[in-house]
Design a protein around this motif. Structure first.
Motif, mmCIF file in Angstrom:
data_model
loop_
_atom_site.group_PDB
_atom_site.id
_atom_site.type_symbol
_atom_site.label_atom_id
_atom_site.label_comp_id
_atom_site.label_asym_id
_atom_site.label_seq_id
_atom_site.Cartn_x
_atom_site.Cartn_y
_atom_site.Cartn_z
ATOM 1 N N ILE A 1 -11.820 -14.183 27.212
ATOM 2 C CA ILE A 1 -12.187 -15.445 28.182
ATOM 3 C C ILE A 1 -11.326 -16.509 27.637
ATOM 4 O O ILE A 1 -10.645 -16.870 26.560
ATOM 5 C CB ILE A 1 -13.484 -15.055 27.229
ATOM 6 C CG1 ILE A 1 -14.408 -14.236 27.755
ATOM 7 C CG2 ILE A 1 -13.917 -16.556 28.213
ATOM 8 C CD1 ILE A 1 -16.292 -14.816 26.916
ATOM 9 N N LYS A 2 -10.510 -17.008 28.757
ATOM 10 C CA LYS A 2 -9.981 -18.474 28.430
ATOM 11 C C LYS A 2 -10.784 -19.301 29.679
ATOM 12 O O LYS A 2 -10.877 -18.486 30.572
ATOM 13 C CB LYS A 2 -9.027 -17.913 29.758
ATOM 14 C CG LYS A 2 -8.426 -16.815 28.467
ATOM 15 C CD LYS A 2 -7.469 -16.002 30.174
ATOM 16 C CE LYS A 2 -6.309 -15.020 29.471
ATOM 17 N NZ LYS A 2 -6.972 -13.674 29.683
ATOM 18 N N ARG A 3 -10.632 -20.774 29.870
ATOM 19 C CA ARG A 3 -11.379 -21.574 30.368
ATOM 20 C C ARG A 3 -10.061 -22.915 30.161
ATOM 21 O O ARG A 3 -9.506 -22.791 29.274
ATOM 22 C CB ARG A 3 -12.681 -22.197 29.500
ATOM 23 C CG ARG A 3 -13.288 -21.231 28.915
ATOM 24 C CD ARG A 3 -14.706 -21.370 28.621
ATOM 25 N NE ARG A 3 -14.957 -21.971 27.165
ATOM 26 C CZ ARG A 3 -15.333 -22.669 26.544
ATOM 27 N NH1 ARG A 3 -16.545 -23.112 27.337
ATOM 28 N NH2 ARG A 3 -15.241 -23.196 25.512
ATOM 29 N N LYS A 4 -10.691 -23.691 31.550
ATOM 30 C CA LYS A 4 -9.661 -25.098 31.513
ATOM 31 C C LYS A 4 -11.296 -25.642 31.749
ATOM 32 O O LYS A 4 -12.197 -25.369 32.812
ATOM 33 C CB LYS A 4 -8.839 -24.891 32.564
ATOM 34 C CG LYS A 4 -7.329 -24.323 31.913
ATOM 35 C CD LYS A 4 -6.958 -24.030 33.169
ATOM 36 C CE LYS A 4 -5.806 -23.276 32.956
ATOM 37 N NZ LYS A 4 -4.404 -23.361 34.179
ATOM 38 N N GLY A 5 -10.782 -27.167 31.317
ATOM 39 C CA GLY A 5 -12.042 -28.063 31.621
ATOM 40 C C GLY A 5 -13.304 -27.789 31.980
ATOM 41 O O GLY A 5 -13.788 -28.017 32.313
ATOM 42 N N LEU A 6 -13.586 -26.746 30.606
ATOM 43 C CA LEU A 6 -15.398 -26.752 30.184
ATOM 44 C C LEU A 6 -15.342 -26.523 28.767
ATOM 45 O O LEU A 6 -16.883 -26.460 28.315
ATOM 46 C CB LEU A 6 -15.848 -24.630 30.796
ATOM 47 C CG LEU A 6 -15.687 -24.636 31.981
ATOM 48 C CD1 LEU A 6 -14.904 -22.897 32.406
ATOM 49 C CD2 LEU A 6 -16.790 -25.574 33.232
#
Length: 298
Positions: A290-295
């Protein structure tokens, strides 16, 4: 000219098993994913609009029956077909979203990779619903439009969300098992540019051999994530055990939650993705890498 008619890849990505990618029950114990895998509270109906554009053929719209009597507007989702399929093969997914309060549209194009027919479908539908005599007149919230696609349809979704004059209208994007960029180049669909996506993006793929080695290898999947600008929320994840032909169903619950959060400000749905305690981070029986940006953060 659209005429109203009422009715109640060549990538060979295993998409020709009509509707097969949507069969089966999502096996989850996580509360938010469990909630949005279920059918929503709305009864749904379907209408078809014949279209002079031979590639589109017709526009299929699935919608909440309550819309016709409602004084509220509803968000819109435009869906791109996988290789050698049409909107008819996506009816289960369209009905699922409609039951949660969305108007969902698709077309008859079996090769959507360039995104052209997806873009044209949105323009045609918005033109149609601008007519006073149309049953959708005044019912669509044009500030809340999302786009979704599976397999070749996911590639076409990226193209539709980035390469056309109406691309800016999309406020949320969902990609399921999106083919790697080189496949799109090889098949002359165009070259995706994830940096041009300007809306919250959720992209999911499988870990089976077909998805992880041919359609969307991890290196290409990561490159697409890295290419996004980081100025809007992005989340990418791999299913722990499913391959390409099953991913349409497996991603359905989180697709519904994604749209509900970003188009409806549904705070429950948002808890699946946002914050250090986001559900998807704990849902390791089903989702990994799992990869996230802005979360991140609350």
């Amino acid at each position: 000219m659209l005429i109203l008619t009422l009715s109640v890849s060549n990538v060979n990505c295993q998409d020709t098993n009509k509707g097969g990618f949507y069969k089966g029950e999502i096996n989850t114990i996580m509360p938010i994913e469990s909630k949005y895998k279920k059918t929503g509270s709305e009864q749904v109906a379907k209408v078809e609009f014949n279209c002079d554009n031979p590639t589109i053929g017709k526009i299929v719209a699935v919608y909440p029956q309550s819309m016709l009597q409602s004084d509220h507007t509803f968000p819109l989702v435009n869906i791109g077909n996988a290789s050698n399929t049409t909107a008819y093969d996506l009816i289960e997914a369209m009905e699922h979203l409609a039951s949660w309060g969305y108007v969902v549209i698709g077309n008859m194009d079996k090769q959507t990779g360039s995104g052209l027919s997806i873009s044209q479908t949105l323009d045609e539908f918005l033109g149609l619903v601008a007519l006073h005599e149309n049953q959708f007149y005044g019912k669509i919230d044009t500030t809340k439009i999302a786009i979704a696609g599976y397999s070749q349809g996911a590639y076409g979704t990226v193209m539709a969300a980035t390469a056309y004059p109406n691309s800016h209208l999309y406020k949320a994007v969902y990609l399921c098992s999106c083919p790697q960029k080189q496949l799109g180049i090889n098949f002359k669909w165009g070259t995706t540019d994830f940096a041009k996506i300007t809306a919250p993006l959720l992209m999911l793929a499988g870990t089976g051999n077909w998805d992880s080695k041919i359609i969307s290898p991890e290196e290409a999947f990561q490159a697409n994530f890295d290419e996004t600008t980081g100025v809007f929320p992005v989340l990418a994840a791999r299913h722990t055990s499913k391959d390409h032909e099953e991913m349409g169903a497996e991603g359905d619950a989180y697709m519904t939650a994604w749209f509900s959060y970003f188009l409806k400000a549904d705070s429950v749905a948002g808890k699946a993705f946002v914050g250090d305690d986001a559900e998807i981070l704990k849902n390791t029986d089903r989702w990994i890498n799992i990869k996230r940006k802005g979360l991140c953060g609350n």
